[in-house]
Design a protein around this motif. Structure first.
Motif, PDB file in Angstrom:
ATOM      1  N   PHE A 361       9.780 -13.880  -9.885  1.00 27.76           N
ATOM      2  CA  PHE A 361      10.485 -12.989 -10.808  1.00 27.76           C
ATOM      3  C   PHE A 361      11.819 -12.687 -10.015  1.00 27.76           C
ATOM      4  O   PHE A 361      12.763 -12.283 -10.567  1.00 27.76           O
ATOM      5  N   PHE A 362      11.940 -12.876  -8.713  1.00 20.91           N
ATOM      6  CA  PHE A 362      13.229 -12.737  -7.965  1.00 20.91           C
ATOM      7  C   PHE A 362      14.233 -13.727  -8.629  1.00 20.91           C
ATOM      8  O   PHE A 362      15.440 -13.813  -8.738  1.00 20.91           O
ATOM      9  N   ASP A 363      13.721 -15.049  -8.574  1.00 21.21           N
ATOM     10  CA  ASP A 363      14.286 -15.921  -9.058  1.00 21.21           C
ATOM     11  C   ASP A 363      14.806 -15.984 -10.791  1.00 21.21           C
ATOM     12  O   ASP A 363      15.889 -16.462 -10.963  1.00 21.21           O
ATOM     13  N   VAL A 364      13.963 -15.394 -11.267  1.00 20.99           N
ATOM     14  CA  VAL A 364      14.285 -14.979 -12.664  1.00 20.99           C
ATOM     15  C   VAL A 364      15.330 -14.130 -12.935  1.00 20.99           C
ATOM     16  O   VAL A 364      16.521 -14.326 -13.708  1.00 20.99           O
ATOM     17  N   GLY A 365      15.434 -12.999 -11.962  1.00 19.52           N
ATOM     18  CA  GLY A 365      16.492 -12.364 -11.884  1.00 19.52           C
ATOM     19  C   GLY A 365      17.705 -12.884 -11.352  1.00 19.52           C
ATOM     20  O   GLY A 365      18.797 -12.630 -11.831  1.00 19.52           O
ATOM     21  N   MET A 390      28.537  -5.448  -7.794  1.00 13.08           N
ATOM     22  CA  MET A 390      27.134  -5.868  -7.764  1.00 13.08           C
ATOM     23  C   MET A 390      26.496  -5.630  -6.244  1.00 13.08           C
ATOM     24  O   MET A 390      25.349  -5.223  -6.105  1.00 13.08           O
ATOM     25  N   LEU A 391      27.475  -5.893  -5.406  1.00 15.36           N
ATOM     26  CA  LEU A 391      26.934  -5.650  -4.051  1.00 15.36           C
ATOM     27  C   LEU A 391      26.616  -4.216  -3.888  1.00 15.36           C
ATOM     28  O   LEU A 391      25.839  -3.570  -3.033  1.00 15.36           O
ATOM     29  N   VAL A 392      27.633  -3.170  -4.108  1.00  9.50           N
ATOM     30  CA  VAL A 392      27.401  -1.872  -4.165  1.00  9.50           C
ATOM     31  C   VAL A 392      26.352  -1.485  -4.695  1.00  9.50           C
ATOM     32  O   VAL A 392      25.475  -0.386  -4.246  1.00  9.50           O
ATOM     33  N   ILE A 393      25.702  -1.868  -5.760  1.00 10.02           N
ATOM     34  CA  ILE A 393      24.615  -1.242  -6.675  1.00 10.02           C
ATOM     35  C   ILE A 393      23.285  -2.056  -5.810  1.00 10.02           C
ATOM     36  O   ILE A 393      22.202  -1.339  -5.873  1.00 10.02           O
ATOM     37  N   ALA A 394      23.473  -3.259  -5.459  1.00  8.67           N
ATOM     38  CA  ALA A 394      22.320  -3.995  -4.789  1.00  8.67           C
ATOM     39  C   ALA A 394      21.671  -3.325  -3.572  1.00  8.67           C
ATOM     40  O   ALA A 394      20.445  -3.255  -3.197  1.00  8.67           O
ATOM     41  N   ILE A 395      22.640  -2.546  -2.704  1.00  6.90           N
ATOM     42  CA  ILE A 395      22.183  -1.964  -1.542  1.00  6.90           C
ATOM     43  C   ILE A 395      21.185  -0.922  -1.762  1.00  6.90           C
ATOM     44  O   ILE A 395      20.253  -0.714  -1.387  1.00  6.90           O
ATOM     45  N   PRO A 396      21.515   0.256  -2.667  1.00  6.18           N
ATOM     46  CA  PRO A 396      20.387   1.411  -3.001  1.00  6.18           C
ATOM     47  C   PRO A 396      19.090   0.653  -3.732  1.00  6.18           C
ATOM     48  O   PRO A 396      18.014   1.091  -3.410  1.00  6.18           O
ATOM     49  N   PHE A 414       9.636  -5.534 -12.455  1.00  7.35           N
ATOM     50  CA  PHE A 414      10.805  -4.940 -13.031  1.00  7.35           C
ATOM     51  C   PHE A 414      12.125  -4.691 -11.830  1.00  7.35           C
ATOM     52  O   PHE A 414      13.008  -5.266 -11.999  1.00  7.35           O
ATOM     53  N   LEU A 415      11.723  -4.409 -10.646  1.00  9.07           N
ATOM     54  CA  LEU A 415      12.276  -4.161  -9.796  1.00  9.07           C
ATOM     55  C   LEU A 415      12.880  -5.568  -9.085  1.00  9.07           C
ATOM     56  O   LEU A 415      13.828  -5.492  -8.578  1.00  9.07           O
ATOM     57  N   LEU A 416      11.990  -6.533  -8.939  1.00  7.05           N
ATOM     58  CA  LEU A 416      12.225  -7.588  -8.474  1.00  7.05           C
ATOM     59  C   LEU A 416      13.341  -8.329  -9.230  1.00  7.05           C
ATOM     60  O   LEU A 416      14.463  -9.075  -8.748  1.00  7.05           O
ATOM     61  N   ILE A 417      13.097  -8.389 -10.644  1.00  4.45           N
ATOM     62  CA  ILE A 417      14.382  -8.957 -11.381  1.00  4.45           C
ATOM     63  C   ILE A 417      15.557  -8.228 -11.247  1.00  4.45           C
ATOM     64  O   ILE A 417      16.782  -8.962 -11.053  1.00  4.45           O
ATOM     65  N   VAL A 419      16.646  -6.539  -8.541  1.00  3.25           N
ATOM     66  CA  VAL A 419      17.221  -7.017  -7.407  1.00  3.25           C
ATOM     67  C   VAL A 419      17.749  -8.378  -7.237  1.00  3.25           C
ATOM     68  O   VAL A 419      18.856  -8.743  -6.623  1.00  3.25           O
ATOM     69  N   GLY A 420      16.976  -9.269  -7.936  1.00  5.16           N
ATOM     70  CA  GLY A 420      17.442 -10.574  -8.124  1.00  5.16           C
ATOM     71  C   GLY A 420      18.775 -10.870  -8.652  1.00  5.16           C
ATOM     72  O   GLY A 420      19.395 -11.568  -8.236  1.00  5.16           O
ATOM     73  N   VAL A 421      18.828 -10.061  -9.808  1.00  2.00           N
ATOM     74  CA  VAL A 421      20.273 -10.095 -10.406  1.00  2.00           C
ATOM     75  C   VAL A 421      21.457  -9.535  -9.669  1.00  2.00           C
ATOM     76  O   VAL A 421      22.369 -10.304  -9.575  1.00  2.00           O
TER      77      VAL A 421
END
Length: 522
Positions: A361-365, A390-396, A414-417, A419-421
């Motif tokens: 699901f990380f790849d799906v994201g 996207m980097l700013v949001i990815a950190i938290p 849900f969280l993996l998708i 984070v993958g995005v």
């Protein structure tokens, strides 16, 4: 300039004689999108089997039932020497590192070579050799080879020839698509990375329990077969089929319209005047012929333009910043790629099979993130700012995943998708649309001989990060998985800082443009 393959020449002469240029361009550009998509999808598919087969190479034979007809005394169907000792994880780490570091080093050379040879033959050769060396690893099972150096050699050769893929496909596709909607086009196209990972996992998993040789041989046959298709049907440059390159910035010389004389003019003129009028028209035709010939020579010179050097490519504005940013962005992405199943298994109540399936699901994201980043970049014209947001949001979000991933399967998915995005969005945008934009930068004055070099510099730098990340994760995960996530979050902070200058410049340009628009309406 290299000629189009014979198969394409045959199609041109038999089917495309009376097809309008606009329609031909649409057909060929769509075909190039599909063919390059399948090409790089197969590259990733051929890299994936080792991550699946690892679980068999050092698996305790007492934990599983052998396949029917297996000679458990001699075939080493599960615990495969030399991976059946206490240092199995270390040896498998050498296998990963050999491929990743070789790939990163070869990438810097690959782009410069791709600029100077026939791209079709270059890609086709790389694909056939990638298939051969992928199968080479699996044939160690068939011929019962137990030397670690054999498998390291197979990975070294695979990493070296795999570097032909990225600069080749990016250059070929970029030659067919200009900057208009490039972010969306490349965002959709870059799904091939995640799709290749998923297909590679499924194919390898289908054979791993009874003959892991086929986990490598089958993907090897697929990529080699596609290499033959590339040899006969790839059209790296539109000029090969008489079509214009959308990235060309040079303009031809304008020619004046032919001033035709009317019949009454000739009828009322004397013989001498009629001869003068006729001579005037002949001179005009001759002048236009010379102008057409000049434009043709100019296009031939553009086709023969020399490839850009490594250091010249580095001097293109933005190449250094985006390259270093990708180092950290790809470090984060590949750490998830190599270690996510292990993290889920170690830190949740999910079993090994569920953990492996969840990791996809990380790849799906990642698929969604690549398209989203491309859309945002197209709509705003601000690729660096898109990556920064996207980097700013990815950190938290990575911290949130660390804290709440063990609640249940639904929350984890849900969280993996998400984070993958956020993790793969910037990575996808930089390696595709940004690389293509920089490879056709206005400072190059229309040169098309920089795409492969620029893309190889950017992706090569990122690939070093891809090799470093999993190594650091292996060292840090032994003490505490929290340290791995802190390392990933810190890496995204560095990636963000490296884009500060470019982001600031984009914001200032946007503000100036808004002020000009406001004044123009007053």
């Amino acid at each position: 300039m290299a000629k189009a393959p014979i198969s394409i020449q045959a199609i041109e002469s038999s089917c495309c004689v009376n097809v309008p240029e606009r329609k031909r361009y649409k057909i060929y550009s769509s075909w190039m999108w599909i063919l390059t998509f399948l090409t790089y999808c197969s590259y990733h598919m051929a890299r994936k089997p080792i991550s699946v087969v690892k679980n068999v190479l050092d698996k305790n034979c007492s934990e599983v039932t052998p396949p029917p007809g297996t000679d458990t005394n001699s075939s080493h169907w599960c615990n495969w020497p030399p991976f059946n000792e206490d240092n199995a994880s270390e040896l498998l780490g050498y296998i990963d590192s050999t491929f990743l570091f070789t790939y990163a080093a070869a990438m810097f050379i690959s782009g410069m070579v791709a600029e100077r040879v026939d791209l079709r033959i270059y890609l086709s050769t790389g694909m056939v050799l990638s298939g051969l060396f992928c199968a080479m690893f699996g044939l160690g099972y068939t011929f019962k080879i137990h030397s670690i150096w054999y498998y390291i050699l197979a990975q070294f050769l695979s990493g070296f020839v795999s570097a032909t893929g990225w600069p080749g496909v990016v250059t070929a596709l970029s030659n067919w698509f200009g900057k208009s909607k490039r972010g969306l086009i490349f965002g959709l196209w870059n799904i091939h990375t995640s799709l290749g990972n998923i297909l590679g996992t499924l194919i390898a998993s289908a054979f791993v329990t009874y003959n892991w040789s086929l986990s490598f041989v089958v993907p090897g046959i697929i990529i080699a077969s596609l290499g033959v298709v590339v040899l006969f049907f790839l059209i790296p440059e539109p000029a090969m089929v008489g079509l214009p390159n959308p990235n060309a910035q040079k303009e031809g010389v304008a020619t004046p319209p032919l001033q035709r004389r009317s019949i009454p003019e000739y009828a009322t003129a004397t013989q001498e005047e009629a001869a003068g009028l006729l001579d005037s028209e002949v001179e005009q035709v001759s002048y236009i012929d010379k102008e057409v010939e000049a434009v043709s020579r100019q296009r031939e010179e553009e086709a023969k333009e020399s490839a850009i050097g490594f250091f010249s490519a580095l001097m293109i504005p933005g190449v250094i910043e985006f390259s270093l940013c990708l180092f950290f962005a790809k470090l984060v992405s590949y750490t998830f790629l190599y270690w996510l199943p292990n993290y889920i298994f170690d830190n949740t109540s999910f079993g090994a099979s569920v953990s492996a399936n969840l990791s996809t699901f990380f790849d799906v994201g990642g698929m969604i993130g690549g398209v989203l980043a491309g859309l945002l970049s197209d709509s705003t014209g601000m690729p660096a700012s898109t990556c920064s947001v996207m980097l700013v949001i990815a950190i938290p979000m990575m911290l949130i995943y660390l804290e709440f991933s063990s609640i249940n399967v639904g929350v984890n998915v849900f969280l993996l998708i998400v984070v993958g995005v956020l993790v793969n969005g910037p990575y996808s945008l930089i390696t595709t649309a940004v690389s293509a934009d920089l490879g056709t930068h206005e400072s190059l004055r229309g040169s098309s001989k920089a795409l492969a070099t620029v893309s190889s510099i950017i992706d090569g730098t990122g690939s070093i990060g891809a090799a470093v990340g999993p190594l650091l994760a292996g060292l840090l995960s032994g003490s505490n998985w929290n340290n791995v996530f802190y390392m990933l979050m810190l890496s995204d902070v560095f990636a963000l800082l490296l884009l500060t200058r470019l982001t600031t410049r984009e914001v200032r340009q946007r503000l100036r443009q808004r002020r000009r628009n406001t004044h123009s309406h007053l």
